[in-house]
Design a protein around this motif. Structure first.
Motif, PDB file in Angstrom:
ATOM      1  N   PRO A  23      22.895   2.139   0.232  1.00 33.47           N
ATOM      2  CA  PRO A  23      22.643   1.609  -1.104  1.00 33.47           C
ATOM      3  C   PRO A  23      21.544   2.395  -1.807  1.00 33.47           C
ATOM      4  O   PRO A  23      20.654   2.954  -1.162  1.00 33.47           O
ATOM      5  N   GLU A  24      21.619   2.449  -3.120  1.00 35.51           N
ATOM      6  CA  GLU A  24      20.607   3.163  -3.901  1.00 35.51           C
ATOM      7  C   GLU A  24      19.347   2.320  -4.020  1.00 35.51           C
ATOM      8  O   GLU A  24      19.399   1.094  -3.994  1.00 35.51           O
ATOM      9  N   ILE A  25      18.228   2.998  -4.194  1.00 33.57           N
ATOM     10  CA  ILE A  25      16.965   2.309  -4.436  1.00 33.57           C
ATOM     11  C   ILE A  25      16.941   1.917  -5.904  1.00 33.57           C
ATOM     12  O   ILE A  25      17.063   2.766  -6.787  1.00 33.57           O
ATOM     13  N   ALA A  26      16.808   0.623  -6.170  1.00 43.45           N
ATOM     14  CA  ALA A  26      16.758   0.137  -7.549  1.00 43.45           C
ATOM     15  C   ALA A  26      15.330   0.160  -8.086  1.00 43.45           C
ATOM     16  O   ALA A  26      15.118   0.340  -9.281  1.00 43.45           O
ATOM     17  N   GLY A  27      14.361  -0.025  -7.207  1.00 43.73           N
ATOM     18  CA  GLY A  27      12.970  -0.023  -7.645  1.00 43.73           C
ATOM     19  C   GLY A  27      12.010   0.016  -6.486  1.00 43.73           C
ATOM     20  O   GLY A  27      12.353  -0.355  -5.365  1.00 43.73           O
ATOM     21  N   ILE A  28      10.788   0.494  -6.773  1.00 44.69           N
ATOM     22  CA  ILE A  28       9.729   0.556  -5.769  1.00 44.69           C
ATOM     23  C   ILE A  28       8.475  -0.050  -6.387  1.00 44.69           C
ATOM     24  O   ILE A  28       8.064   0.334  -7.483  1.00 44.69           O
ATOM     25  N   GLY A  29       7.884  -0.996  -5.690  1.00 39.07           N
ATOM     26  CA  GLY A  29       6.612  -1.576  -6.101  1.00 39.07           C
ATOM     27  C   GLY A  29       5.561  -1.243  -5.071  1.00 39.07           C
ATOM     28  O   GLY A  29       5.791  -1.388  -3.871  1.00 39.07           O
ATOM     29  N   ILE A  30       4.392  -0.754  -5.546  1.00 39.52           N
ATOM     30  CA  ILE A  30       3.327  -0.358  -4.629  1.00 39.52           C
ATOM     31  C   ILE A  30       2.015  -0.985  -5.075  1.00 39.52           C
ATOM     32  O   ILE A  30       1.655  -0.913  -6.252  1.00 39.52           O
ATOM     33  N   VAL A  31       1.327  -1.605  -4.132  1.00 38.50           N
ATOM     34  CA  VAL A  31      -0.013  -2.123  -4.355  1.00 38.50           C
ATOM     35  C   VAL A  31      -0.906  -1.386  -3.369  1.00 38.50           C
ATOM     36  O   VAL A  31      -0.630  -1.370  -2.168  1.00 38.50           O
ATOM     37  N   CYS A  32      -1.970  -0.740  -3.890  1.00 37.76           N
ATOM     38  CA  CYS A  32      -2.830   0.042  -3.003  1.00 37.76           C
ATOM     39  C   CYS A  32      -4.221   0.198  -3.602  1.00 37.76           C
ATOM     40  O   CYS A  32      -4.413   0.048  -4.806  1.00 37.76           O
ATOM     41  N   LEU A  33      -5.189   0.509  -2.748  1.00 39.66           N
ATOM     42  CA  LEU A  33      -6.504   0.901  -3.230  1.00 39.66           C
ATOM     43  C   LEU A  33      -6.361   2.305  -3.793  1.00 39.66           C
ATOM     44  O   LEU A  33      -5.792   3.181  -3.142  1.00 39.66           O
ATOM     45  N   GLY A  34      -6.827   2.509  -5.001  1.00 38.38           N
ATOM     46  CA  GLY A  34      -6.654   3.787  -5.690  1.00 38.38           C
ATOM     47  C   GLY A  34      -5.531   3.726  -6.706  1.00 38.38           C
ATOM     48  O   GLY A  34      -5.339   4.657  -7.484  1.00 38.38           O
ATOM     49  N   GLY A  35      -4.808   2.623  -6.756  1.00 40.26           N
ATOM     50  CA  GLY A  35      -3.676   2.486  -7.653  1.00 40.26           C
ATOM     51  C   GLY A  35      -4.037   2.336  -9.114  1.00 40.26           C
ATOM     52  O   GLY A  35      -3.188   2.508  -9.986  1.00 40.26           O
ATOM     53  N   SER A  36      -5.310   2.037  -9.411  1.00 41.56           N
ATOM     54  CA  SER A  36      -5.721   1.913 -10.804  1.00 41.56           C
ATOM     55  C   SER A  36      -6.123   3.259 -11.404  1.00 41.56           C
ATOM     56  O   SER A  36      -6.238   3.379 -12.617  1.00 41.56           O
ATOM     57  N   ASN A  37      -6.297   4.259 -10.563  1.00 43.54           N
ATOM     58  CA  ASN A  37      -6.654   5.605 -11.027  1.00 43.54           C
ATOM     59  C   ASN A  37      -5.407   6.258 -11.620  1.00 43.54           C
ATOM     60  O   ASN A  37      -4.395   6.409 -10.932  1.00 43.54           O
ATOM     61  N   ASP A  38      -5.480   6.657 -12.906  1.00 38.55           N
ATOM     62  CA  ASP A  38      -4.321   7.235 -13.595  1.00 38.55           C
ATOM     63  C   ASP A  38      -3.795   8.491 -12.907  1.00 38.55           C
ATOM     64  O   ASP A  38      -2.577   8.688 -12.823  1.00 38.55           O
ATOM     65  N   ASN A  39      -4.703   9.341 -12.409  1.00 37.23           N
ATOM     66  CA  ASN A  39      -4.260  10.581 -11.736  1.00 37.23           C
ATOM     67  C   ASN A  39      -3.509  10.268 -10.441  1.00 37.23           C
ATOM     68  O   ASN A  39      -2.486  10.879 -10.143  1.00 37.23           O
ATOM     69  N   VAL A  40      -4.026   9.337  -9.672  1.00 32.06           N
ATOM     70  CA  VAL A  40      -3.374   8.942  -8.422  1.00 32.06           C
ATOM     71  C   VAL A  40      -2.014   8.323  -8.732  1.00 32.06           C
ATOM     72  O   VAL A  40      -1.007   8.634  -8.082  1.00 32.06           O
ATOM     73  N   ARG A  41      -1.976   7.445  -9.738  1.00 31.45           N
ATOM     74  CA  ARG A  41      -0.723   6.793 -10.112  1.00 31.45           C
ATOM     75  C   ARG A  41       0.328   7.825 -10.527  1.00 31.45           C
ATOM     76  O   ARG A  41       1.478   7.759 -10.086  1.00 31.45           O
ATOM     77  N   ARG A  42      -0.059   8.790 -11.375  1.00 31.14           N
ATOM     78  CA  ARG A  42       0.887   9.842 -11.795  1.00 31.14           C
ATOM     79  C   ARG A  42       1.367  10.658 -10.600  1.00 31.14           C
ATOM     80  O   ARG A  42       2.548  10.997 -10.495  1.00 31.14           O
ATOM     81  N   GLU A  43       0.447  10.968  -9.712  1.00 28.98           N
ATOM     82  CA  GLU A  43       0.790  11.742  -8.509  1.00 28.98           C
ATOM     83  C   GLU A  43       1.811  11.000  -7.645  1.00 28.98           C
ATOM     84  O   GLU A  43       2.805  11.570  -7.203  1.00 28.98           O
ATOM     85  N   LEU A  44       1.565   9.726  -7.410  1.00 30.55           N
ATOM     86  CA  LEU A  44       2.478   8.929  -6.583  1.00 30.55           C
ATOM     87  C   LEU A  44       3.843   8.775  -7.252  1.00 30.55           C
ATOM     88  O   LEU A  44       4.880   8.888  -6.591  1.00 30.55           O
TER      89      LEU A  44
END
Length: 167
Positions: free
Chosen positions: A125-146
C-alpha cells in the motif's frame, strides 16, 4: 465372530453395546474435528499469496515507522522521534490477464476445482501521510531537511508530511 455378544446376561450385553456405540461416536467426532482443522491449515497456506490480513498491514506500518524514525534520528538536531504512518488501502495482488474479444480476463491454470489464476506479484500500500513529533521539530531548517529527506526517500509529496516539536 462376535460371540462375546451371545455369552453372559442381557444387561452385560447392553452395557457392552452402549460402550461400543459411545466409543464409536467419540471416535467419529474426533475424526471430524481433526479432518476439519487439517483443511483449515491447508486452506490458509494456499491463501497466503492471495490474501492480506490486518496483522500484515500493522507489521508493514510498524516497519515503515521504525525506518522513518531511524532515518530522522540520523539528522543533526533531531532527537526523541515519534512517527505515525498512514497507509492508503492494503496489499494488492497482481494476476496475469489477457484480452480475448476485448474483455479483460484472468489467465487460469488448471481446471475444475484446482483452477486458479496465475499470480504474478503483490504491491504494498502507498503511504498516505507521515506525522512526526520530535525535539528539534520547531526549527524551520530541521523541518525542511526532514520533509525533503522523507519526500525523496518515500516518493510522497511534501504536503503529506507534518513535523512538529515534542511538548
Amino acid at each position: 465372530m462376535f460371540d462375546f455378544f451371545k455369552k453372559g446376561n442381557a444387561s452385560q450385553n447392553g452395557r457392552l453395546r452402549l460402550y461400543l456405540l459411545l466409543g464409536c461416536g467419540v471416535l467419529g467426532i474426533l475424526l471430524i474435528l481433526l479432518g476439519s482443522s487439517g483443511k483449515k491449515a491447508e486452506k490458509t497456506a494456499d491463501e497466503t499469496p492471495y490474501s492480506t490480513s490486518t496483522d500484515e498491514l500493522v507489521i508493514y506500518q510498524d516497519y515503515l515507522e521504525s525506518r522513518i524514525k531511524k532515518l530522522c534520528e540520523s539528522v543533526s538536531g533531531v532527537r526523541n522521534v515519534t512517527v505515525v504512518v498512514t497507509l492508503s488501502g492494503s496489499f494488492e495482488s497482481v494476476y496475469a490477464t489477457e484480452w480475448p474479444d476485448g474483455n479483460e480476463e484472468y489467465v487460469i491454470l488448471g481446471s475444475g476445482s484446482s483452477a486458479s489464476p496465475i499470480y504474478l506479484s503483490r504491491s504494498a500500500p502507498e503511504i498516505a501521510g507521515i506525522g512526526i513529533v520530535c525535539l528539534g521539530g520547531s526549527n524551520d531548517n530541521v523541518r525542511r531537511e526532514l520533509i525533503a529527506l522523507l519526500s525523496a526517500t518515500f516518493h510522497i509529496s511534501s504536503n503529506r508530511i507534518y513535523i512538529t516539536e515534542a511538548g
